[in-house]
Design a protein around this motif. Structure first.
Motif, PDB file in Angstrom:
ATOM      1  N   PRO A 254      21.421  32.555  32.119  1.00  0.00           N
ATOM      2  CA  PRO A 254      22.515  32.618  33.100  1.00  0.00           C
ATOM      3  C   PRO A 254      23.253  33.941  33.002  1.00  0.00           C
ATOM      4  CG  PRO A 254      23.072  31.151  31.275  1.00  0.00           C
ATOM      5  CD  PRO A 254      21.630  31.508  31.106  1.00  0.00           C
ATOM      6  N   LYS A 255      23.850  34.346  34.100  1.00  0.00           N
ATOM      7  CA  LYS A 255      24.557  35.620  34.158  1.00  0.00           C
ATOM      8  C   LYS A 255      26.027  35.483  34.535  1.00  0.00           C
ATOM      9  CE  LYS A 255      20.786  37.882  33.237  1.00  0.00           C
ATOM     10  NZ  LYS A 255      20.600  38.477  31.888  1.00  0.00           N
ATOM     11  N   THR A 256      26.464  34.280  34.846  1.00  0.00           N
ATOM     12  CA  THR A 256      27.871  34.045  35.179  1.00  0.00           C
ATOM     13  C   THR A 256      28.290  32.711  34.564  1.00  0.00           C
ATOM     14  OG1 THR A 256      27.554  32.734  37.210  1.00  0.00           O
ATOM     15  CG2 THR A 256      27.423  35.142  37.430  1.00  0.00           C
ATOM     16  N   PRO A 257      29.580  32.479  34.397  1.00  0.00           N
ATOM     17  CA  PRO A 257      30.038  31.187  33.861  1.00  0.00           C
ATOM     18  C   PRO A 257      29.582  29.997  34.704  1.00  0.00           C
ATOM     19  CG  PRO A 257      31.800  32.800  33.718  1.00  0.00           C
ATOM     20  CD  PRO A 257      30.699  33.453  34.511  1.00  0.00           C
ATOM     21  N   ASN A 258      29.585  30.145  36.032  1.00  0.00           N
ATOM     22  CA  ASN A 258      29.137  29.037  36.879  1.00  0.00           C
ATOM     23  C   ASN A 258      27.645  28.769  36.712  1.00  0.00           C
ATOM     24  OD1 ASN A 258      31.600  28.329  38.003  1.00  0.00           O
ATOM     25  ND2 ASN A 258      31.409  29.775  39.698  1.00  0.00           N
ATOM     26  N   GLN A 259      26.855  29.819  36.529  1.00  0.00           N
ATOM     27  CA  GLN A 259      25.434  29.618  36.260  1.00  0.00           C
ATOM     28  C   GLN A 259      25.231  28.908  34.921  1.00  0.00           C
ATOM     29  OE1 GLN A 259      23.133  33.204  36.572  1.00  0.00           O
ATOM     30  NE2 GLN A 259      23.230  33.236  38.802  1.00  0.00           N
ATOM     31  N   LYS A 260      26.045  29.241  33.947  1.00  0.00           N
ATOM     32  CA  LYS A 260      25.962  28.573  32.645  1.00  0.00           C
ATOM     33  C   LYS A 260      26.284  27.085  32.778  1.00  0.00           C
ATOM     34  CE  LYS A 260      26.245  27.775  28.152  1.00  0.00           C
ATOM     35  NZ  LYS A 260      25.027  27.421  27.393  1.00  0.00           N
ATOM     36  N   ARG A 261      27.318  26.759  33.553  1.00  0.00           N
ATOM     37  CA  ARG A 261      27.668  25.344  33.768  1.00  0.00           C
ATOM     38  C   ARG A 261      26.540  24.616  34.504  1.00  0.00           C
ATOM     39  NH1 ARG A 261      33.045  27.507  33.989  1.00  0.00           N
ATOM     40  NH2 ARG A 261      32.831  28.183  36.150  1.00  0.00           N
ATOM     41  N   TYR A 262      25.905  25.300  35.423  1.00  0.00           N
ATOM     42  CA  TYR A 262      24.779  24.742  36.171  1.00  0.00           C
ATOM     43  C   TYR A 262      23.620  24.415  35.235  1.00  0.00           C
ATOM     44  CZ  TYR A 262      21.288  24.831  40.054  1.00  0.00           C
ATOM     45  OH  TYR A 262      20.308  24.548  40.976  1.00  0.00           O
TER      46      TYR A 262
END
Length: 317
Positions: free
Chosen positions: A114-122
């Motif tokens: 992941p490259k963003t916090p939202n991608q990490k949550r996803y």
């Protein structure tokens, strides 16, 4: 004119520092333009000049990226922009908690993470939930990361097959009038998913797995009546499903399966009188345990930097 300040940071390893700077200091030049600072590198030292806040932010970014290299992370040029964006939104963020979450290694040894916090949550949701919705604008990685997680799940033995589906009538063409067999009819609609598979697995292996039916592609209409067990199922472009199609798809899911539904509610191609099944699903299902909705925004765009500016322009229209 606001007063500027200068700060010098030093790294302990010259080779690692050189990797951080990039070929011909490419990464530093990119950072200068993005952060609005002046950077001068000499050996293991970097001199940062600019407004105090920008200088401190740049110094923090360089130090965190250097620490990632120390952990064996293969720094990519695009990580400069991703890291800066994260710290601009949250100066206390730790990039290692995002970038070091390895999802899969491609045939070209590229690490997908992941490259963003939202991608990490996803990604966390895809690991822990049975049904996950990824909703947001183009370029936010929602489809690509879903395919990467599907390939990783298949490789680890978590699932036995990957099923890719998508509504195939939004452009006004009925499948029966398109040339070729079913697979050839559906391929144009599933091109983004197939491109991701080819990048992750290699084109030849991806084709072999499709021929062996380990990876299956099918129009959404062909899901009716099936029970999908022990599979990683991806429904792409879900904003173009009707209410009935979304209900039908969600009720196909069997045991030991993971379902990912991706879409962009700003790009609905259904006739005006039709209601998007994705929008209705958001309203009806957001309280159910085991289902998670992950929202992406323009800050999560991981394509060319101009894509984010294009999204901004259309939002301000």
């Amino acid at each position: 004119m606001k007063p500027q300040t200068t700060r010098v940071i030093e790294f302990s390893d010259n080779t690692r520092a050189s990797t951080l700077y990039g070929d011909l200091n490419k990464n530093l030049h990119m950072l200068e333009k993005s952060a609005g600072v002046s950077l001068q590198a000499r050996g293991s030292h970097v001199r940062i000049t600019g407004l105090p806040h920008d200088v401190d932010l740049t110094a923090e970014l360089l130090q965190q990226l250097y620490d990632l290299l120390s952990c064996g992370y293969p720094l990519y040029s695009a990580d400069i922009a991703f890291g800066l964006k994260i710290l601009q939104c949250n100066p206390d963020a730790r990039l290692e908690s995002i970038f070091l979450d390895k999802i899969y290694v491609t045939t070209r040894n590229r690490i997908i993470s992941p490259k963003t916090p939202n991608q990490k949550r996803y990604i966390d949701a895809l690991r822990n939930k049975d049904i996950v919705f990824g909703i947001g604008p183009a370029g936010t990685g929602k489809t690509y990361l879903a395919v990467a997680m599907a390939v990783a799940a298949l490789s680890s033995g978590r699932v036995q097959s990957i099923i890719l589906t998508r509504p195939a009538v939004e452009a006004g063409e009925k499948l029966g009038f398109l040339p070729g067999d079913l697979s050839q009819k559906v391929h144009p609609y599933l091109r983004p998913l197939l491109d991701a598979l080819a990048e992750l697995l290699g084109a030849e292996k991806a084709v072999d797995m499709m021929e062996e039916k380990v990876i299956e592609i099918a129009p959404l209409a062909f899901m009716r009546g099936r029970t999908l067990t022990n599979a990683f199922i991806i429904l792409d472009e879900a904003q173009n499903t009707t209410r009935e199609q979304m209900k039908m798809f969600l009720t196909r899911i069997g045991f030991d399966s993971v379902a990912v539904i991706t879409g962009d509610i700003t790009q609905i191609d259904l006739p005006n009188h039709s209601q998007s099944g994705l929008i209705e699903a958001q309203k009806l299902l957001n309280h159910i345990t085991g289902i998670e909705f992950c929202a992406f925004g323009k800050e999560d765009v991981v394509r060319h930097p101009l894509v984010q500016e294009i999204i901004n322009a259309y939002e301000q229209k």
